[in-house]
Scaffold this active site. Structure first.
Site, PDB file in Angstrom:
ATOM      1  N   ASP A  31       3.626  -7.916  -8.607  1.00 43.61           N
ATOM      2  CA  ASP A  31       1.933  -7.051  -9.069  1.00 43.61           C
ATOM      3  C   ASP A  31       2.022  -5.531  -8.980  1.00 43.61           C
ATOM      4  OD1 ASP A  31       2.825  -7.249  -6.231  1.00 43.61           O
ATOM      5  OD2 ASP A  31       0.997  -7.134  -5.653  1.00 43.61           O
ATOM      6  N   GLU A  54      14.530 -13.912 -11.111  1.00 48.34           N
ATOM      7  CA  GLU A  54      15.259 -13.140 -11.157  1.00 48.34           C
ATOM      8  C   GLU A  54      16.654 -13.609 -10.576  1.00 48.34           C
ATOM      9  OE1 GLU A  54      11.500 -12.254  -9.079  1.00 48.34           O
ATOM     10  OE2 GLU A  54      12.885 -13.608  -8.890  1.00 48.34           O
ATOM     11  N   HIS A 133       2.005  -6.498   1.576  1.00 52.72           N
ATOM     12  CA  HIS A 133       3.278  -7.558   1.445  1.00 52.72           C
ATOM     13  C   HIS A 133       4.287  -7.284   0.720  1.00 52.72           C
ATOM     14  CE1 HIS A 133       1.107  -6.820  -2.558  1.00 52.72           C
ATOM     15  NE2 HIS A 133       1.770  -7.805  -2.944  1.00 52.72           N
ATOM     16  N   HIS A 134       5.343  -8.027   0.708  1.00 50.20           N
ATOM     17  CA  HIS A 134       7.015  -7.566  -0.511  1.00 50.20           C
ATOM     18  C   HIS A 134       7.601  -6.954   1.042  1.00 50.20           C
ATOM     19  CE1 HIS A 134       5.126 -10.382  -2.731  1.00 50.20           C
ATOM     20  NE2 HIS A 134       5.429  -9.492  -3.632  1.00 50.20           N
ATOM     21  N   GLY A 449      32.934 -14.125 -10.048  1.00 51.89           N
ATOM     22  CA  GLY A 449      33.070 -15.822 -10.021  1.00 51.89           C
ATOM     23  C   GLY A 449      31.872 -16.821  -9.205  1.00 51.89           C
ATOM     24  N   ASP A 479      28.805 -29.595 -14.868  1.00 49.94           N
ATOM     25  CA  ASP A 479      27.273 -31.260 -14.509  1.00 49.94           C
ATOM     26  C   ASP A 479      26.409 -30.315 -13.089  1.00 49.94           C
ATOM     27  OD1 ASP A 479      29.044 -31.836 -12.970  1.00 49.94           O
ATOM     28  OD2 ASP A 479      28.545 -33.925 -12.912  1.00 49.94           O
ATOM     29  N   ASN A 506      31.559 -34.437 -14.391  1.00 50.31           N
ATOM     30  CA  ASN A 506      32.023 -35.369 -13.841  1.00 50.31           C
ATOM     31  C   ASN A 506      32.018 -35.541 -12.460  1.00 50.31           C
ATOM     32  OD1 ASN A 506      32.411 -32.051 -12.968  1.00 50.31           O
ATOM     33  ND2 ASN A 506      34.432 -32.292 -13.938  1.00 50.31           N
ATOM     34  N   GLY A 508      30.703 -33.467  -9.999  1.00 48.58           N
ATOM     35  CA  GLY A 508      30.260 -32.469  -8.780  1.00 48.58           C
ATOM     36  C   GLY A 508      31.249 -31.614  -9.448  1.00 48.58           C
ATOM     37  N   GLU A 512      36.075 -26.824  -6.952  1.00 54.20           N
ATOM     38  CA  GLU A 512      36.521 -26.411  -5.315  1.00 54.20           C
ATOM     39  C   GLU A 512      37.436 -27.836  -4.578  1.00 54.20           C
ATOM     40  OE1 GLU A 512      35.108 -24.189  -4.276  1.00 54.20           O
ATOM     41  OE2 GLU A 512      33.561 -23.707  -5.040  1.00 54.20           O
TER      42      GLU A 512
END
Length: 621
Positions: A31, A54, A133-134, A449, A479, A506, A508, A512
């Site tokens: 708004d 966003e 608000h916000h 990254g 994925d 694969n 996951g 990592e």
């Protein structure tokens, strides 16, 4: 938009953004920004593209700003800046702008000119410290702007100029110029009651001054003499091209230096695509200790590294493992040149590189004839079964990382735009020798990254590619990363865009797993049915008994842009992928296509394995 000698402040801002190449503006309505969104939809030079959230909008603005194109990339002299588009994202105050900040931070880190425009409460509400608000409920209306200051090169609070139209346009022009020249984000807050504030229409008569500022004359002269002397004394000099060569519009200057000097040229991961990889002087990608041995030897045996636009981050240098002494390095940057241990401030690579090229042109090429014979062996060669090892599976038909990337390299065309997600895809795609192209065609977020970045960036790059008539757009994403920002595929469909989405399945987060916790559950993700997922995004105009008047929606939808058709492919073997890549209909890329490539969990590109090893040592868990 304009009333004779006056125009609205919002329309002035939009006209300036169009001047900087922005044809599409993205974001999410709220708004506090919808009066400005009205102006966007009514403006003749820009159009609105709403996003799912966003964060995705900021990622997409990032991708949009990365896209260089003929006329703006420095290889065509119709412009002097040598830069591409400015990205623009519009959010609402507080909740909206905070959602975008991760994406804006990535733009700051990776040197991208993105304008973040925030619709804020009226100046009177802010002056009264109203409990709106916000807000945080404590009367502060500058808290979020202060957060953004840390990741913006300039901030403009237009509420400070509610009684000063000239000051408002001057502040906007100054911030846009700084952001574009320095390739960094800027922040503009626009109160609801100032959107239609009148400013002089004559403010647009003088174009923004985007040309490079003149160098410090004395520093430039001394720097040129020292640089030329060093290059002429060197026996085996090479050129190493990095990301800021692209970001600061120095592609033309870099190519001239390469062509006229005859020197061998290499690029970093972040500089990939800056130099035509089919060029006879191109030697490959240098990543410190994570470099192919033959390329590593050529770079590190050189007695002089001519470095263009270096961004020496950990993933760009294999954890700072360059074996190139500073004393043997000349670094050209946007505002300084470093020669050995000396620094010449106020000297830009864009200004000085043509002078260096002119001074050394023709002097070196004869000495380098033997070196050239060693170059351009960087190719899309498919590996042998032995090189693939167990990742090829018992029948040799499993799609391994070792096989996938050179095969994709054979599939690419010079006009294609390639987006590689942080992680497996970014490291795997370093093995691709890109086809010859006059513009940067490879995009990866190697420094910041942020996983999930690539899906939003794919939207922005697709929008820019359509506007400038570039080639096919291809996304390579795992994925796991896909699940963070998958909603933006629906925006691509609605916008009639037709990228090819290669999803590496694969189970996951493989990057990592390689760094830490290969058997830990936190590196796993839920298994999705990607075919049904695509179907859920694929028909926004279907007849329905809910959702209002569908016919009216069809008639008013996005200025007659037809939503894209979609197609899903499941690929589990080399033969299936070969057949698909050779299929004429698939190659047309006239619909949005999602290709799910099933890969063995635990398989990873060599470059990723090398980086994971150095990161493990650095983290010291």
């Amino acid at each position: 938009m304009s009333q004779g000698k006056e125009m609205h402040l919002g329309n002035f801002l939009l006209s300036r953004l169009a001047e900087l190449g922005a044809k599409t503006i993205q974001g999410v309505p709220g708004d506090y920004n919808m009066g400005f969104l009205d102006q966007i939809e009514d403006h003749p030079q820009v159009r609105w593209c709403g996003n799912a959230n966003e964060l995705n909008a900021a990622y997409s603005a990032d991708g949009y700003a990365r896209t260089a194109f003929p006329g703006h990339n420095g290889l065509d002299k119709t412009t002097t800046t040598g830069r591409g588009k400015v990205g623009v994202v519009v959010t609402t105050f507080g909740v909206g702008e905070l959602s975008a900040l991760n994406g804006i931070a990535g733009c700051f880190a990776e040197r991208l000119p993105v304008v973040h425009i925030v619709g804020t409460p009226s100046t009177s509400a802010q002056g009264d410290h109203a409990l709106l608000h916000h807000t945080l409920g404590d009367g502060r209306f500058d808290a979020f702007e202060e957060m953004s200051r840390k990741i913006s090169i300039a901030s403009v609070r237009l509420g400070d100029f509610k009684d000063d139209a000239t000051g408002a346009v001057t502040a906007i022009d100054r911030a846009l110029t700084v952001g574009f020249r320095q390739a960094r984000p800027i922040y503009i807050s626009l109160p609801t009651d100032l959107v239609n504030m009148t400013v002089p229409a004559s403010s647009l008569e003088k174009k923004l001054s985007l040309d490079e500022e003149a160098d410090d004359a004395d520093a430039g002269k001394a720097c040129l003499e020292e640089v030329v002397s060093r290059i002429k004394r060197a026996k085996d000099p090479i050129i190493l091209v990095d990301a800021c060569t692209i970001r600061h519009g120095c592609l033309q200057e870099a190519h001239q230096l390469v062509n006229e000097s005859g020197l061998p040229v290499f690029s970093t991961p972040m500089g990939k695509g800056a130099i035509d990889e089919t060029h006879p002087q191109f030697g490959g990608i240098y990543v410190g200790t994570n470099t192919e041995p033959a390329i590593k030897e050529l770079v590190e045996s050189s007695d002089l590294i001519i470095s263009l636009g270096a961004l020496l981050s950990d993933f760009n240098t294999a954890n700072f493992s360059y074996r190139t002494p500073r004393s043997n390095t000349i670094e050209f940057h946007s505002t300084r040149v470093m020669v050995g241990h000396a620094t010449y401030q106020g000297v830009s690579m864009k200004n000085i590189l043509p002078r260096v090229t002119s001074a050394i042109s023709g002097d070196l090429s004869k000495r380098l004839a033997e070196t050239k014979k060693q170059l351009n062996k960087y190719e899309n060669r498919l590996p042998s079964r032995e090189e693939e090892g167990e990742n090829a599976g018992p029948d040799g038909q499993a799609i391994s990382q070792e096989w996938l990337w050179p095969r994709i390299g054979q599939f690419l065309k010079p006009s294609d735009q390639i987006i590689a997600e942080t992680g497996t895809s970014a490291f795997g795609s370093l093995a691709i020798r890109l086809p010859g192209s006059k513009i940067p065609s490879f995009h990866a977020q190697i420094l910041w990254g942020s996983i999930g970045w690539s899906v939003g960036a794919c939207l922005g790059i697709s929008l820019a590619s359509r506007e400038e008539n570039l080639g096919r757009v291809m996304l390579f994403v795992g994925d796991g990363s896909l699940q963070l920002t998958v909603q933006e595929i629906s925006t691509m469909v609605r916008e009639g865009l037709t990228p090819i989405l290669f999803v590496l399945s694969n189970e996951g987060y493989e990057i990592e797993r390689k760094i830490h916790g290969p058997q830990r559950s936190y590196n796993n993700v839920a298994t999705w049915d990607h075919e049904k997922l695509l179907e859920s995004f694929a028909d926004p105009l279907r007849d329905s008994s809910v959702g209002g008047d569908r016919q009216n929606f069809k008639e008013s939808h996005e200025h007659d842009i037809k939503p894209s058709e979609t197609k899903y492919y499941a690929v589990k073997t080399k033969k299936q992928l070969e057949d698909l890549l050779n299929d004429e209909a698939f190659n047309k890329a006239d619909k949005l296509q999602l290709v799910e490539i099933y890969m063995r969990r635990g398989d990873a590109p060599k470059a990723l394995l090398g980086q994971a090893k150095t990161t493990q040592a650095s983290n010291r868990y």
